[in-house]
Design a protein around this motif. Structure first.
Motif, PDB file in Angstrom:
ATOM      1  N   HIS A 231      -1.606  -0.217   8.869  1.00  0.00           N
ATOM      2  CA  HIS A 231      -1.058  -0.093  10.226  1.00  0.00           C
ATOM      3  C   HIS A 231      -2.101   0.553  11.134  1.00  0.00           C
TER       4      HIS A 231
ATOM      5  N   HIS B  94      -0.755  -0.306   3.983  1.00  0.00           N
ATOM      6  CA  HIS B  94      -0.455  -1.535   4.715  1.00  0.00           C
ATOM      7  C   HIS B  94      -1.426  -1.797   5.850  1.00  0.00           C
TER       8      HIS B  94
ATOM      9  N   ASP C  53       6.742  -1.475  -3.106  1.00  0.00           N
ATOM     10  CA  ASP C  53       7.759  -2.088  -2.249  1.00  0.00           C
ATOM     11  C   ASP C  53       7.723  -3.608  -2.295  1.00  0.00           C
TER      12      ASP C  53
ATOM     13  N   SER D 173       3.326   7.348   8.066  1.00  0.00           N
ATOM     14  CA  SER D 173       2.557   6.648   7.047  1.00  0.00           C
ATOM     15  C   SER D 173       2.816   7.304   5.706  1.00  0.00           C
TER      16      SER D 173
ATOM     17  N   SER E 238       5.273  -5.482  -1.424  1.00  0.00           N
ATOM     18  CA  SER E 238       4.319  -6.035  -0.458  1.00  0.00           C
ATOM     19  C   SER E 238       3.002  -6.377  -1.148  1.00  0.00           C
TER      20      SER E 238
ATOM     21  N   ARG F 153      -6.334   0.093  -0.225  1.00  0.00           N
ATOM     22  CA  ARG F 153      -6.197  -0.585   1.072  1.00  0.00           C
ATOM     23  C   ARG F 153      -5.849  -2.048   0.890  1.00  0.00           C
ATOM     24  N   ALA F 154      -5.060  -2.546   1.811  1.00  0.00           N
ATOM     25  CA  ALA F 154      -4.758  -3.975   1.846  1.00  0.00           C
ATOM     26  C   ALA F 154      -6.004  -4.704   2.307  1.00  0.00           C
TER      27      ALA F 154
ATOM     28  N   SER G 207       1.337   6.702   2.847  1.00  0.00           N
ATOM     29  CA  SER G 207       0.094   7.074   2.175  1.00  0.00           C
ATOM     30  C   SER G 207      -0.525   8.319   2.804  1.00  0.00           C
TER      31      SER G 207
ATOM     32  N   ALA H 135       0.165  -5.236  -0.346  1.00  0.00           N
ATOM     33  CA  ALA H 135      -0.600  -3.989  -0.527  1.00  0.00           C
ATOM     34  C   ALA H 135      -0.177  -3.267  -1.806  1.00  0.00           C
ATOM     35  N   SER H 136       1.131  -3.227  -2.081  1.00  0.00           N
ATOM     36  CA  SER H 136       1.577  -2.523  -3.287  1.00  0.00           C
ATOM     37  C   SER H 136       1.213  -3.322  -4.542  1.00  0.00           C
TER      38      SER H 136
END
Length: 170
Positions: A135, A133, A12, A145, A14, A162-163, A147, A16-17
């Motif tokens: 969360h 992300h 996406d 979520s 981000s 993981r971010a 994931s 994290a991605s």
């Protein structure tokens, strides 16, 4: 170009991605990568207000007219943005060590996770990689979520990267 089935990346744009793509390269870079950005068509249709009752007793508000051309143009813009994001992810994958990487924008089915699972099945992918992300649990209950859904519903291995936490350096 290789004929092996690609590893699917949910991307996406981000941090994290992006980290998921970079961190997976040493492990999976020998396989092709299909970087998938899932987009939601028709969001403007859903956002259009429906006729509603006014605050005054029994007064109905007039329905808002939805310009079909504007809605279609907005969908095209969202699709084009998703395509650019997927291409960026494929470029990042090649820079990170994947010899073969392609970007693909896909309209969602019901959820992002279900769409990624469908694409993985169609492409006979050996696995799916996504970034988490981070969360908090309450957010996951309210928002869901991707994931978590992938881990529980996918019929193939799922790698969740993981971010970085706020305390860790990138």
């Amino acid at each position: 170009m290789t004929t092996a089935a690609p590893v699917i990346f949910g991307f996406d744009g981000s941090g994290a991605s992006q980290r998921a793509v970079r961190d997976a390269a040493p492990l999976l870079g020998h396989r092709p990568a299909l970087v998938v950005t899932v987009w939601e068509p028709g969001r403007l249709f859903e956002a259009a207000p429906q006729p509603a009752m006014g605050l005054e007793m029994g007064m109905e508000l007039p329905p808002t007219m939805l310009d079909l051309r504007t809605t279609i143009e907005a969908d095209e813009e969202v699709y084009e943005a998703a395509t650019r994001t997927a291409r960026h992810g494929a470029h990042l994958a090649r820079e990170s060590g994947f010899a073969d990487a392609t970007g693909l924008a896909v309209a969602d089915d019901l959820t992002v996770a279900e769409t990624l699972i469908r694409v993985a099945r169609e492409r006979h992918s050996p696995g799916i990689v996504v970034g988490a992300h981070g969360h908090r649990k309450i957010s996951e209950l309210l928002l869901g979520s991707t994931s978590d859904t992938l881990v529980h519903k996918a019929d193939r291995p799922v790698v969740v990267v993981r971010a970085h936490s706020k305390d860790q350096a990138p």
